[in-house]
Design a protein around this motif. Sequence first.
Motif, PDB file in Angstrom:
ATOM      1  N   TYR A   2       0.918  -0.991  -0.033  1.00 42.53           N
ATOM      2  CA  TYR A   2       0.007   0.036  -0.052  1.00 42.53           C
ATOM      3  C   TYR A   2       0.954   1.304  -0.082  1.00 42.53           C
ATOM      4  CZ  TYR A   2      -3.395  -3.306   1.910  1.00 42.53           C
ATOM      5  OH  TYR A   2      -4.238  -4.537   2.257  1.00 42.53           O
ATOM      6  N   LYS A   6      -0.813  -1.009  11.230  1.00 43.88           N
ATOM      7  CA  LYS A   6      -2.200  -1.134  10.966  1.00 43.88           C
ATOM      8  C   LYS A   6      -2.582  -2.675  11.498  1.00 43.88           C
ATOM      9  CE  LYS A   6      -3.319   2.360   7.803  1.00 43.88           C
ATOM     10  NZ  LYS A   6      -4.452   2.823   6.655  1.00 43.88           N
ATOM     11  N   TYR A  58      -5.578   0.316 -10.838  1.00 41.73           N
ATOM     12  CA  TYR A  58      -5.155   1.684 -11.651  1.00 41.73           C
ATOM     13  C   TYR A  58      -4.831   1.398 -12.960  1.00 41.73           C
ATOM     14  CZ  TYR A  58      -4.682   2.588  -6.745  1.00 41.73           C
ATOM     15  OH  TYR A  58      -5.053   2.699  -5.187  1.00 41.73           O
TER      16      TYR A  58
HETATM   17  N1  LIG Z   1      -8.438   2.556   4.227  1.00 44.04           N
HETATM   18  C1  LIG Z   1      -7.012   2.858   3.661  1.00 44.04           C
HETATM   19  C2  LIG Z   1      -6.888   2.271   2.278  1.00 44.04           C
HETATM   20  N2  LIG Z   1      -7.837   2.396   1.455  1.00 44.04           N
HETATM   21  C3  LIG Z   1      -7.223   1.695   0.184  1.00 44.04           C
HETATM   22  C4  LIG Z   1      -5.843   1.307   0.555  1.00 44.04           C
HETATM   23  C5  LIG Z   1      -4.687   0.741  -0.299  1.00 44.04           C
HETATM   24  C6  LIG Z   1      -4.973   0.839  -1.857  1.00 44.04           C
HETATM   25  C7  LIG Z   1      -3.747   0.766  -2.814  1.00 44.04           C
HETATM   26  O1  LIG Z   1      -2.455   0.437  -2.022  1.00 44.04           O
HETATM   27  O2  LIG Z   1      -3.940   0.732  -3.689  1.00 44.04           O
HETATM   28  C8  LIG Z   1      -5.691   1.998   1.864  1.00 44.04           C
HETATM   29  C9  LIG Z   1      -4.417   1.896   2.400  1.00 44.04           C
HETATM   30  C10 LIG Z   1      -4.153   1.262   3.943  1.00 44.04           C
HETATM   31  O3  LIG Z   1      -4.978   0.587   4.383  1.00 44.04           O
HETATM   32  O4  LIG Z   1      -3.308   1.891   4.452  1.00 44.04           O
END
Ligand SMILES: NCc1[nH]cc(CCC(=O)O)c1CC(=O)O
Length: 329
Positions: free
Chosen positions: A201, A222, A318
């Motif tokens: 992420y 997280k 994407y």
């Molecule tokens: N609610 C956070 C969220 N919603 C979507 C992504 C990641 C999406 C991606 O990396 O393309 C994240 C990042 C995270 O959990 O820290």
Amino acid sequence: MIHSRNRRLRVNESIRSLVRENTLTTDDFVMPIFVMEGENKQEPISSMPGIFRRSIDLTVKECKELFSLGVKSVNLYMKVSDHLKDNTGKEAWNKDGLMQNTIKAIKDAVPGMIVMPDVALDPYSIYGHDGIIENGKILNDATNDALARMSVSHAEAGADIVAPSDMMDGRVLAIREALEESGFTDVGILSYAAKYASSFYGPFRSALDSAPKDDMEIPKDKKTYQMDFHNSREALNEVYKDVEEGADIIMIKPGLPYLDIVSKVREAIDVPIAVYNVSGEYAMVKAAAQNGWLDNDKTIIESLTCFKRAGADLIFTYFAKEAAMILNN
Ligand SMILES: NCc1[nH]cc(CCC(=O)O)c1CC(=O)O
Ligand SMILES: [Mg+2]
């Protein structure tokens, strides 16, 4: 002498396409979109070549283009200004907030576009966490109340489906009940049911400046809410609960390194499965393609088709726009 020759069904493209088991189409795509304040603004995201943060007007323009290419759904993320961030995330349900105004603008201009706002507090949190924090801990139930308010405000703005990505326990039920009580019986929930704590992420967090803050008082990652990547049975446990609580579509995330999870969940449940080809997966392919180490177009189509083979119905990627252009050619 051999009689059984599997190569017979591979001799040319016509026969190969006749026996093909899975097909990728633009119907499968959801395009994640980053939105920022301002007018006529577009900023590149350095770790995601070809992806931008845009102001609402340019976001609407982009949505028109996507729709004409056959991409009929967008997933929305806001770059929230620092002065609007706090611990409660209350900007997330501001009726006149960036998200709410974006939803309205897209639904006005492209009514057929399925608009899926992200439901999570991290872009609104001064700490960069998906939950409200007290004494160094992420509060589960207080966060659920916030997510329910946020979801109702998205529905009021015209969202088709809300997409909670936070991984609090019981939030699907809290959101479903709040939507029903507010009369939004047709607004769906796409739940990030099996979302792993992942390094993939990284580029997303830099796009929104939403990474957990480096602060002794708060968790630095997280892992108390997102899943442990060593586990697989746990994904089923998560998915069953969200379906029971009222999720219409469930999500597995990340995507490519987690196809075993997609396949396992596919065998266990009959609700539609979404998979998220996340920012780090995008960055890896782009970096290699830019170096001439991988064929950009072929690698994209192969990766996305593998999600279908594993059992996914929808793909958050994407690459959606680029892949649509490749498929339409
Ligand atoms: N609610 C956070 C969220 N919603 C979507 C992504 C990641 C999406 C991606 O990396 O393309 C994240 C990042 C995270 O959990 O820290
Ligand atoms: Mg859960």
